[in-house]
Design a protein around this motif. Structure first.
Motif, PDB file in Angstrom:
ATOM      1  N   PRO A   4       1.820  10.803  -2.765  1.00  0.00           N
ATOM      2  CA  PRO A   4       1.089  11.712  -3.810  1.00  0.00           C
ATOM      3  C   PRO A   4      -0.536  11.819  -3.857  1.00  0.00           C
ATOM      4  CG  PRO A   4       1.648   9.638  -4.946  1.00  0.00           C
ATOM      5  CD  PRO A   4       2.193   9.733  -3.689  1.00  0.00           C
ATOM      6  N   ILE A   5      -1.031  10.803  -3.235  1.00  0.00           N
ATOM      7  CA  ILE A   5      -2.598  10.751  -3.215  1.00  0.00           C
ATOM      8  C   ILE A   5      -3.150  11.182  -1.930  1.00  0.00           C
ATOM      9  CG2 ILE A   5      -2.892   8.794  -4.986  1.00  0.00           C
ATOM     10  CD1 ILE A   5      -2.992   6.764  -2.472  1.00  0.00           C
ATOM     11  N   HIS A   6      -4.492  11.674  -1.790  1.00  0.00           N
ATOM     12  CA  HIS A   6      -5.045  12.164  -0.760  1.00  0.00           C
ATOM     13  C   HIS A   6      -6.423  11.374  -0.108  1.00  0.00           C
ATOM     14  CE1 HIS A   6      -2.287  15.706  -1.279  1.00  0.00           C
ATOM     15  NE2 HIS A   6      -2.448  15.652  -2.611  1.00  0.00           N
ATOM     16  N   GLY A   7      -6.646  11.951   0.944  1.00  0.00           N
ATOM     17  CA  GLY A   7      -7.890  11.415   1.533  1.00  0.00           C
ATOM     18  C   GLY A   7      -7.885   9.882   1.695  1.00  0.00           C
ATOM     19  N   HIS A   8      -9.185   9.290   1.260  1.00  0.00           N
ATOM     20  CA  HIS A   8      -9.281   7.779   1.455  1.00  0.00           C
ATOM     21  C   HIS A   8      -8.303   6.978   0.796  1.00  0.00           C
ATOM     22  CE1 HIS A   8     -11.360   3.841   1.342  1.00  0.00           C
ATOM     23  NE2 HIS A   8     -12.058   4.299   2.308  1.00  0.00           N
ATOM     24  N   LEU A  12      -5.601   4.275   2.441  1.00  0.00           N
ATOM     25  CA  LEU A  12      -5.243   3.030   2.036  1.00  0.00           C
ATOM     26  C   LEU A  12      -3.914   2.581   1.731  1.00  0.00           C
ATOM     27  CD1 LEU A  12      -8.349   2.622  -0.496  1.00  0.00           C
ATOM     28  CD2 LEU A  12      -8.083   1.663   1.905  1.00  0.00           C
ATOM     29  N   ALA A  13      -3.132   3.599   1.138  1.00  0.00           N
ATOM     30  CA  ALA A  13      -1.891   3.278   0.654  1.00  0.00           C
ATOM     31  C   ALA A  13      -0.873   3.188   1.977  1.00  0.00           C
ATOM     32  CB  ALA A  13      -1.358   4.415  -0.217  1.00  0.00           C
ATOM     33  N   ALA A  15      -1.939   2.337   5.101  1.00  0.00           N
ATOM     34  CA  ALA A  15      -2.216   1.202   5.891  1.00  0.00           C
ATOM     35  C   ALA A  15      -1.665  -0.048   5.294  1.00  0.00           C
ATOM     36  CB  ALA A  15      -3.776   1.013   6.149  1.00  0.00           C
ATOM     37  N   ALA A  16      -1.840  -0.094   3.646  1.00  0.00           N
ATOM     38  CA  ALA A  16      -1.366  -1.312   3.150  1.00  0.00           C
ATOM     39  C   ALA A  16       0.334  -1.338   3.302  1.00  0.00           C
ATOM     40  CB  ALA A  16      -1.824  -1.155   1.798  1.00  0.00           C
ATOM     41  N   ALA A  17       0.892  -0.202   3.127  1.00  0.00           N
ATOM     42  CA  ALA A  17       2.304  -0.268   3.058  1.00  0.00           C
ATOM     43  C   ALA A  17       2.650  -0.391   4.510  1.00  0.00           C
ATOM     44  CB  ALA A  17       2.871   1.293   2.676  1.00  0.00           C
ATOM     45  N   GLY A  18       2.153  -0.065   5.542  1.00  0.00           N
ATOM     46  CA  GLY A  18       2.519  -0.163   7.194  1.00  0.00           C
ATOM     47  C   GLY A  18       2.420  -1.648   7.302  1.00  0.00           C
ATOM     48  N   VAL A  19       1.245  -2.205   6.875  1.00  0.00           N
ATOM     49  CA  VAL A  19       1.134  -3.593   7.326  1.00  0.00           C
ATOM     50  C   VAL A  19       1.899  -4.492   6.633  1.00  0.00           C
ATOM     51  CG1 VAL A  19      -0.541  -5.542   7.834  1.00  0.00           C
ATOM     52  CG2 VAL A  19      -1.067  -3.263   8.138  1.00  0.00           C
ATOM     53  N   THR A  20       2.395  -4.174   5.381  1.00  0.00           N
ATOM     54  CA  THR A  20       3.070  -5.001   4.300  1.00  0.00           C
ATOM     55  C   THR A  20       4.700  -5.167   5.138  1.00  0.00           C
ATOM     56  OG1 THR A  20       2.054  -4.534   2.355  1.00  0.00           O
ATOM     57  CG2 THR A  20       4.126  -5.197   2.493  1.00  0.00           C
ATOM     58  N   VAL A  21       5.140  -3.838   5.586  1.00  0.00           N
ATOM     59  CA  VAL A  21       6.341  -3.659   6.514  1.00  0.00           C
ATOM     60  C   VAL A  21       6.326  -4.582   7.847  1.00  0.00           C
ATOM     61  CG1 VAL A  21       8.034  -2.228   7.402  1.00  0.00           C
ATOM     62  CG2 VAL A  21       7.033  -1.757   5.351  1.00  0.00           C
ATOM     63  N   LEU A  22       5.160  -4.494   8.417  1.00  0.00           N
ATOM     64  CA  LEU A  22       4.853  -5.095   9.555  1.00  0.00           C
ATOM     65  C   LEU A  22       4.962  -6.601   9.272  1.00  0.00           C
ATOM     66  CD1 LEU A  22       4.320  -4.770  12.631  1.00  0.00           C
ATOM     67  CD2 LEU A  22       1.981  -4.991  12.163  1.00  0.00           C
ATOM     68  N   SER A  23       4.504  -7.101   8.176  1.00  0.00           N
ATOM     69  CA  SER A  23       4.508  -8.574   8.030  1.00  0.00           C
ATOM     70  C   SER A  23       5.799  -9.409   7.862  1.00  0.00           C
ATOM     71  CB  SER A  23       3.948  -8.731   6.546  1.00  0.00           C
ATOM     72  OG  SER A  23       4.519  -8.392   5.437  1.00  0.00           O
ATOM     73  N   PHE A  24       6.799  -8.812   8.010  1.00  0.00           N
ATOM     74  CA  PHE A  24       8.275  -9.119   8.176  1.00  0.00           C
ATOM     75  C   PHE A  24       8.391  -9.544   9.533  1.00  0.00           C
ATOM     76  CE2 PHE A  24       8.718  -7.046   3.999  1.00  0.00           C
ATOM     77  CZ  PHE A  24       9.120  -7.958   3.067  1.00  0.00           C
ATOM     78  N   ASP A  25       7.560  -9.189  10.599  1.00  0.00           N
ATOM     79  CA  ASP A  25       7.825  -9.325  11.790  1.00  0.00           C
ATOM     80  C   ASP A  25       8.346 -10.891  12.186  1.00  0.00           C
ATOM     81  OD1 ASP A  25       8.215  -8.313  14.687  1.00  0.00           O
ATOM     82  OD2 ASP A  25       6.211  -8.374  15.172  1.00  0.00           O
ATOM     83  N   SER A  26       7.446 -11.662  11.696  1.00  0.00           N
ATOM     84  CA  SER A  26       7.544 -13.122  12.192  1.00  0.00           C
ATOM     85  C   SER A  26       8.623 -13.648  11.570  1.00  0.00           C
ATOM     86  CB  SER A  26       6.484 -13.959  11.475  1.00  0.00           C
ATOM     87  OG  SER A  26       4.971 -13.484  11.897  1.00  0.00           O
ATOM     88  N   LEU A 222       3.226   4.351   9.932  1.00  0.00           N
ATOM     89  CA  LEU A 222       2.336   4.240   8.704  1.00  0.00           C
ATOM     90  C   LEU A 222       1.093   4.017   9.086  1.00  0.00           C
ATOM     91  CD1 LEU A 222       4.694   2.542   6.200  1.00  0.00           C
ATOM     92  CD2 LEU A 222       3.693   4.965   5.880  1.00  0.00           C
ATOM     93  N   ILE A 223       0.953   2.856   9.764  1.00  0.00           N
ATOM     94  CA  ILE A 223      -0.624   2.502  10.162  1.00  0.00           C
ATOM     95  C   ILE A 223      -1.012   3.359  11.078  1.00  0.00           C
ATOM     96  CG2 ILE A 223      -1.640   0.531  11.601  1.00  0.00           C
ATOM     97  CD1 ILE A 223       0.751  -1.427  10.944  1.00  0.00           C
ATOM     98  N   ASN A 224      -0.571   4.018  11.959  1.00  0.00           N
ATOM     99  CA  ASN A 224      -1.085   4.754  13.103  1.00  0.00           C
ATOM    100  C   ASN A 224      -1.489   6.073  12.092  1.00  0.00           C
ATOM    101  OD1 ASN A 224      -0.841   3.124  15.206  1.00  0.00           O
ATOM    102  ND2 ASN A 224       0.738   4.269  15.952  1.00  0.00           N
ATOM    103  N   ASN A 225      -0.914   6.712  11.342  1.00  0.00           N
ATOM    104  CA  ASN A 225      -1.030   7.763  10.588  1.00  0.00           C
ATOM    105  C   ASN A 225      -2.129   7.615   9.639  1.00  0.00           C
ATOM    106  OD1 ASN A 225       0.643  10.264  11.025  1.00  0.00           O
ATOM    107  ND2 ASN A 225       2.050   8.938  10.959  1.00  0.00           N
ATOM    108  N   ALA A 226      -2.415   6.487   9.205  1.00  0.00           N
ATOM    109  CA  ALA A 226      -3.546   5.890   8.333  1.00  0.00           C
ATOM    110  C   ALA A 226      -4.881   6.272   8.844  1.00  0.00           C
ATOM    111  CB  ALA A 226      -3.466   4.449   7.966  1.00  0.00           C
ATOM    112  N   THR A 227      -5.065   6.324  10.238  1.00  0.00           N
ATOM    113  CA  THR A 227      -6.126   6.657  11.045  1.00  0.00           C
ATOM    114  C   THR A 227      -6.568   8.106  10.866  1.00  0.00           C
ATOM    115  OG1 THR A 227      -4.997   7.106  13.151  1.00  0.00           O
ATOM    116  CG2 THR A 227      -5.796   4.743  12.560  1.00  0.00           C
ATOM    117  N   ARG A 228      -5.756   8.965  10.177  1.00  0.00           N
ATOM    118  CA  ARG A 228      -6.016  10.272   9.958  1.00  0.00           C
ATOM    119  C   ARG A 228      -7.093  10.241   8.849  1.00  0.00           C
ATOM    120  NH1 ARG A 228      -0.555  12.281  11.574  1.00  0.00           N
ATOM    121  NH2 ARG A 228      -0.885  13.370  13.489  1.00  0.00           N
ATOM    122  N   HIS A 229      -7.182   9.214   7.830  1.00  0.00           N
ATOM    123  CA  HIS A 229      -7.912   9.392   6.605  1.00  0.00           C
ATOM    124  C   HIS A 229      -8.732   7.985   6.557  1.00  0.00           C
ATOM    125  CE1 HIS A 229      -4.660  12.071   5.367  1.00  0.00           C
ATOM    126  NE2 HIS A 229      -3.800  11.293   5.841  1.00  0.00           N
TER     127      HIS A 229
END
Length: 293
Positions: A4-8, A12-13, A15-26, A222-229
């Motif tokens: 629901p938020i835009h821009g910067h 942030l949302a 990138a944070a959500a994507g890496v949090t999901v990624l953190s279960f990798d190990s 999520l992480i790759n799409n964060a580069t748009r913002h």
């Protein structure tokens, strides 16, 4: 994916959500209980299958045809990152791998500055240095001179992360899902000759299905799409969350208690990311025009 938020703030949302999901990798790699090549093969193949089915429409593939060279480079760097992370863990200590991968934001900042000619905020440079200091605290005393090959794999993986995020920042119109699918397919093809994909246990197949069909596609998208913002260096900073949260998940689920240094360094990393994000949002708010009531 709805934010629901835009821009910067949106970046942030994501990138944070994507890496949090990624953190279960190990944790999932541990639970898979199989050879690294099998993990690379099945994770990549399932990512290619699941996301490939979503990318059959001509509209999604059209963006790749407009920039074929950029699309191919992005897919290759995604495959390199996924494969070399596992190979690095196989050839050196996990502590070495995570510390070296913490250089990904530095690579992204350098690539952004010298290839995109996009200024990197001083707060981002300072955040990179502070976060890397936190990583060194986490793994103080655990690094050794052994495993040079694995260390080199980790260096290349860190550079690939920074390079891919910078490339996607340069080409915001590229559809990310086909790139992830192609990258997964490339990593699976690379691992196939060394893998024994049809000799695993039921548990291994279940965990690998979770990784390849849900966790990795969602996190990477999520992480790759964060580069748009966000600038690629800021997105890469969030990769440091993986080391902190990944340790906590293993602690909680497998009862491997981290040392005090991990908690101290992890706190420094999270505080650094919070301050950097807050300063970024504050700067964005100042640039927005005010509207009288």
């Amino acid at each position: 994916m709805f934010f629901p938020i835009h821009g910067h703030g949106r970046g942030l949302a994501m990138a944070a959500a994507g890496v949090t999901v990624l953190s279960f990798d190990s944790l999932l790699v541990r639970l898979a209980a199989t050879d690294g090549w099998n993990i690379i093969f099945w994770r990549g193949a399932l990512m290619a299958l699941s996301l490939g089915l979503l990318c059959l429409s001509g509209r999604r593939l059209a963006t790749l045809k407009e920039n074929p060279a950029a699309a191919l480079c992005s897919a290759i760097t995604l495959a390199i990152t996924s494969s070399l992370f596992v190979l690095a863990v196989m050839n050196t200590k996990v502590a070495n791998v995570v510390v070296i991968l913490s250089a990904a934001p530095l690579f992204a900042a350098i690539f952004t500055r010298y290839f995109l000619r996009e200024a990197v905020a001083m707060r981002t440079w300072l955040a990179i240095l502070a976060a890397m200091a936190g990583m060194l605290i986490v793994f103080a005393g655990s690094l050794s001179s052994e495993g040079l090959l694995g260390d080199m794999y980790a260096v290349i993986a860190a550079a690939a992360v920074g390079g891919n995020l910078t490339l996607l920042r340069r080409h915001p119109k590229l559809d990310r899902l086909p790139l992830i699918a192609i990258g997964g397919g490339l990593s699976a093809l690379t691992a196939w000759p060394m893998a024994t994909p049809f000799a695993l246990t039921t548990q291994s197949y279940g965990v690998l299905a979770l990784m390849g069909l849900l966790q990795m596609p969602l996190a990477t998208a999520l992480i790759n799409n964060a580069t748009r913002h966000l600038p690629s260096a800021e997105v890469a900073l969030f990769y440091l969350i993986e080391a902190v949260f990944g340790t906590l998940w293993v602690w909680y689920w497998l009862d491997e208690q981290p040392p005090q240094a991990t908690l101290l360094g992890g706190s420094l990393i999270l505080l650094t990311l919070f301050i950097n994000a807050w300063l970024g949002l504050r700067g964005t708010a100042r640039r927005l025009p005010s509207h009288p009531l």
